[in-house]
Design an enzyme around this catalytic site. Structure first.
Site, PDB file in Angstrom:
ATOM      1  N   GLY A 501      -0.202  -9.593   6.122  1.00 53.51           N
ATOM      2  CA  GLY A 501      -1.199  -8.548   6.289  1.00 53.51           C
ATOM      3  C   GLY A 501      -1.976  -8.300   5.022  1.00 53.51           C
ATOM      4  O   GLY A 501      -1.584  -8.711   3.928  1.00 53.51           O
ATOM      5  N   GLY A 503      -4.651  -5.074   3.337  1.00 56.65           N
ATOM      6  CA  GLY A 503      -5.269  -3.772   3.529  1.00 56.65           C
ATOM      7  C   GLY A 503      -5.971  -3.312   2.279  1.00 56.65           C
ATOM      8  O   GLY A 503      -6.160  -4.082   1.321  1.00 56.65           O
ATOM      9  N   ALA A 504      -6.367  -2.013   2.280  1.00 56.29           N
ATOM     10  CA  ALA A 504      -7.132  -1.473   1.157  1.00 56.29           C
ATOM     11  C   ALA A 504      -6.322  -1.478  -0.131  1.00 56.29           C
ATOM     12  O   ALA A 504      -6.873  -1.542  -1.221  1.00 56.29           O
ATOM     13  CB  ALA A 504      -7.589  -0.048   1.476  1.00 56.29           C
ATOM     14  N   GLY A 506      -3.869  -3.756  -0.935  1.00 58.17           N
ATOM     15  CA  GLY A 506      -3.463  -5.062  -1.405  1.00 58.17           C
ATOM     16  C   GLY A 506      -2.955  -5.936  -0.268  1.00 58.17           C
ATOM     17  O   GLY A 506      -3.093  -5.604   0.911  1.00 58.17           O
ATOM     18  N   VAL A 508       0.105  -8.128   1.756  1.00 58.25           N
ATOM     19  CA  VAL A 508       1.518  -7.978   2.097  1.00 58.25           C
ATOM     20  C   VAL A 508       2.097  -9.349   2.436  1.00 58.25           C
ATOM     21  O   VAL A 508       1.502 -10.129   3.187  1.00 58.25           O
ATOM     22  CB  VAL A 508       1.706  -7.024   3.287  1.00 58.25           C
ATOM     23  CG1 VAL A 508       3.194  -6.818   3.584  1.00 58.25           C
ATOM     24  CG2 VAL A 508       1.040  -5.683   3.010  1.00 58.25           C
ATOM     25  N   ASP A 618      -5.511   7.745   4.622  1.00 64.42           N
ATOM     26  CA  ASP A 618      -5.933   6.522   5.329  1.00 64.42           C
ATOM     27  C   ASP A 618      -5.093   6.315   6.590  1.00 64.42           C
ATOM     28  O   ASP A 618      -4.535   5.232   6.800  1.00 64.42           O
ATOM     29  CB  ASP A 618      -5.839   5.307   4.399  1.00 64.42           C
ATOM     30  CG  ASP A 618      -6.676   4.125   4.912  1.00 64.42           C
ATOM     31  OD1 ASP A 618      -7.537   4.347   5.790  1.00 64.42           O
ATOM     32  OD2 ASP A 618      -6.463   2.998   4.445  1.00 64.42           O
TER      33      ASP A 618
END
Length: 779
Positions: A501, A503-504, A506, A508, A618
């Protein structure tokens, strides 16, 4: 007695006259209420309602403040009965009885106290909050003011011999642990429920025990709380002298579920749901006797009551600590037959209990310990003032004291297997053999240990040079987080190759730790604000202190040079976004309601219940993950303070994701907890409808989900939102109402997350929401 009733009638009549200017409702014979159609009768001004409110999976009958979104219940009929079914009817019969009609036409009186020699000719829900029955001459023959539950209102006296009994919780109005009694001697006293009304059991009293009989507790419309004697003389102002109110405030005196008596006020002009505390006899939340149940004691942590078990005990229910504790071993030094029982003693300082000794001896502390250890009956001893007071279980009414004058000595028993089965001669032979063998092994082990120690030391010196001073501020002692080196996490993730994954915050990666036993998710953070090691690790402390079943668990972190990584539990079922928008099997309605409620409880914990208040900033389906049992867990909480202001992919200076950020981000307003409430509202509507909040491939009127949902709500066409799903329309409407309240343009109109949870649970009634656009205003 006549004088006090005349005084009370004057007080009640004056209050009724003030409210009565707006008129009172009149309910004629043959009128009825039903949870499905006509659930309540309103007072003349609409301030109070009498009828059905939701309780657990059914309904209860009560009175509440109707004009407040948080319908505060002030009276409940048959409060200990199970919830009523949906097909029940409350009927004021033609022969003047107030009855419940259930299946097969079976009728029962609402309460025994409604039995009266006179038949009712009408009823009324008064603007004082009093529901009354009248006879043919308009004389009141029964009223709820005469049988209070946990609350009294202005003009409602608490007469001699009557009491208030607390509720079990804020949402469960069954009888709880505490009561307030207006005693015959004129003293107003608080006791634990189920205990005799004697001084040793009282935890607060008005000290008016010499005031004579027929004393009553009264609350007037200005919020003044006072005691009247039989002649109508004011013998005590509990709240002190107050100026007459000119702001048309509402008042109520409630014995809350935590055992504390509180006088609340709320302005009629107030927009939010909050009540202000005007007066309380104590500010110590551990004052109520028996708050924590048997074998548990109450401690104050940040002015909040926390229930704790003594050594050797565990909670009866990990989810409800106030139920008490039980011994974590069944061994008994006096009755054990299989093997030898070993008894030890541990001490608790500054904790007091109900003192009910079976033996009272003058001993010093050492002698007291020895005597309890030898005594089969002694399970605990209270040592104070050179006196040893031996106790039996259960221990009751435990709470922390301000001084350390009292010491509790607890006996802990545990079994030691097979010890008594070995003879003394055999023991000596074994001990000699063990001694010789141990000497040989020890010598060999010391050589191996020395060689191993040298190798480990050289490896550790090299390893820790990269993260020097890592342990200096005591993180490991305070938080159970592990610190990893970058090399360890690189190995655990196989060189950061298995990306799961992005996201905002970083990227994963999936990895394994503990020699392949534990699967984890390793998040590699991008540039963060907390550049210094100490600041970064302080943020890790705050996150590490959060523990809730609806939050993703943080195992550890890495601060190695410029590398910042976090190690989380791995969520095998992906994100809520995958489950809602990509999965072939769409979630059922039961799964949707469960997901919504678990998400709300997780945000409530971040806002109100964890040690450091956290605004997520978020909330979106991608940050809501699902474990093996499809349990909802929130990810990336607590990281907003680490994110650079210009790191977002959506708006410069705005933390969050397009479509989910609250309007105040664009208006340069202070960001509060209500920003998360807005994001939750958007996600809730996505859960209900099973689609994204913006979908340009849909017809124009359906592109923006929030607008389409409100249009369907206004038109009474909510079935369009769920298409062919099997849904109970009342539950669908509840979810939609909650979502629309959460996305109101003005933050002050949005409910708190605590309120959201109550609304989703069906505990409180939800008024119709206004349009969420900035050109409307909340009612």
């Amino acid at each position: 007695m006549v004088a006090i009733y005349l005084s009370l009638l004057l007080i009640t009549g004056f209050s009724a006259a003030i409210h009565g200017q707006q008129g009172n409702s009149s309910i004629s014979l043959g009128s009825s209420l039903s949870p499905n159609t006509n659930p309540y009768w309103l007072s003349g001004s609409g301030q109070f309602a009498f009828g059905f409110y939701e309780k657990d999976d059914g309904f209860a009958i009560g009175i509440w403040f109707q004009k407040i979104r948080q319908n505060t219940v002030v009276w409940t009929a048959n409060r200990d009965n199970p919830p009523l079914p949906r097909n029940v009817t409350l009927l004021l019969t033609n022969d003047g009885r107030l009855v419940l009609e259930q299946e097969q036409g079976r009728k029962t009186a609402l309460t025994d106290s409604l039995q009266s020699a006179s038949s009712a000719s009408s009823a009324s829900m008064l603007d004082t909050g009093n529901f009354v029955l009248y006879d043919s001459s308009s004389t009141i023959i029964w009223r709820t003011f005469d049988s209070p539950t946990d609350t009294i209102l202005p003009g409602q006296p608490l007469l001699m011999g009557n009491d208030l009994i607390s509720s079990i919780s804020e949402t469960n109005h069954s009888r709880g642990k505490f009561r307030l009694v207006m005693q015959g001697d004129g003293n107003l006293v608080q006791y634990p429920s189920g205990t005799p009304p004697k001084g040793d059991n009282a935890y607060w009293n008005s000290k008016t025990f010499d005031a004579g009989d027929n004393v009553s507790l009264n609350l007037d419309r200005n919020g003044q709380l006072f005691l009247l004697n039989s002649t109508g003389f004011n013998i005590m102002n509990l709240t002190g002298q107050r100026n007459p109110s000119h702001n048309f405030s509402l008042y109520r005196l409630t014995l809350d579920f935590d055992g504390i008596l509180r006088l609340y006020s709320r302005s009629l002009n107030q927009n939010d749901d909050d009540w202000s505390i005007e007066w309380s006899p104590t500010s110590n939340h551990c004052d109520p006797t028996g708050l924590c149940g048997i074998n548990a004691y109450c401690t104050l942590q940040e002015q909040k009551a926390v229930c704790t078990c003594p050594p050797g005990f565990d909670f009866l229910d990990q989810g409800q600590h106030n139920l008490g504790c039980k011994r974590n071993s069944s061994a008994d030094g006096c009755t054990s037959k299989n093997g030898e029982t070993v008894d030890t003693l541990q001490e608790l300082e500054s904790v007091e209990w109900e003192d009910n000794p079976y033996s009272n001896l003058s001993l010093n502390k050492i002698e007291c310990r020895e005597d309890c250890l030898k005594d089969c009956k002694c399970v605990a001893a209270l040592f104070k003032d050179q006196t040893c007071r031996k106790q039996n279980f259960p221990l009751r009414f435990g709470r922390e004291r301000q001084d350390n004058s009292c010491i509790t000595i607890i006996k802990i028993s545990f079994g030691s297997s097979n010890t008594t089965q070995v003879s003394r001669g055999r023991k000596k032979q074994q001990e000699m053999g063990v001694l010789i063998g141990s000497s040989v092994i020890l010598a060999f082990a010391l050589v191996i240990l020395a060689i191993t120690g040298i190798l480990i030391y050289r490896y550790r010196v090299w390893e820790y040079k990269k993260i020097k001073n890592q342990w200096n501020d005591g993180l490991i002692e305070e938080v159970t987080l592990r610190s990893y080196t970058y090399g360890e996490l690189e190995k655990a993730t196989n060189g950061f190759t298995d990306e799961v994954g992005e996201g905002a915050f970083g990227t994963v990666f999936k990895g394994v730790i503990d020699n392949g036993k534990t699967v984890v998710a390793v998040k590699r953070l991008e540039t963060v604000v907390a550049e210094s090691e100490r600041e970064f690790r302080n943020e890790m402390k705050a996150i590490g202190r959060t523990h809730h079943k609806n939050l993703v668990k943080l195992f550890g972190y890495c601060h190695d040079g410029t590398n910042r990584l976090l190690v989380y539990e791995y969520m095998s079922n992906g994100s809520l976004a995958d489950f809602l928008f990509k999965s072939r099997r769409k979630p059922s309605w039961e799964e949707k309601t469960g997901i919504a409620l678990n998400l709300a409880r997780g945000i409530l914990y971040l806002h109100d219940e964890c040690e450091n208040q956290i605004i997520h900033c978020d909330i979106k389906p991608e940050n809501i993950l699902m474990d093996e049992q499809k349990c909802t867990k929130i990810a990336d909480f607590g990281l907003a303070k680490l994110l650079m202001p210009n790191q977002t992919r959506t708006y410069t200076g705005i933390r969050g994701t397009r479509g989910y950020v609250a309007p105040e981000w664009h208006r340069n307003l202070p960001i509060t907890l209500k920003a998360d409430v807005y994001s939750f509202g958007i996600v809730l509507l996505e859960i209900v409808c099973g689609r994204r909040n913006v979908d340009v491939e849909l017809p124009e009127e359906e592109v923006v989900l929030a607008n389409w949902v409100f249009d369907c709500f206004e038109a009474g066409e909510l079935d369009r939102l769920v298409k062919d799903e099997q849904v109970e329309m009342n539950k669908l409407e509840r979810m939609v109402r909650v979502g629309l309240w959460c996305i109101q343009y003005e933050p002050s109109f949005r409910p708190t997350m605590k309120r959201v949870v109550l609304m989703l649970e069906g505990t409180v009634e939800i008024p119709a929401p206004p349009s969420p656009t900035p050109f409307s205003s909340a009612m």
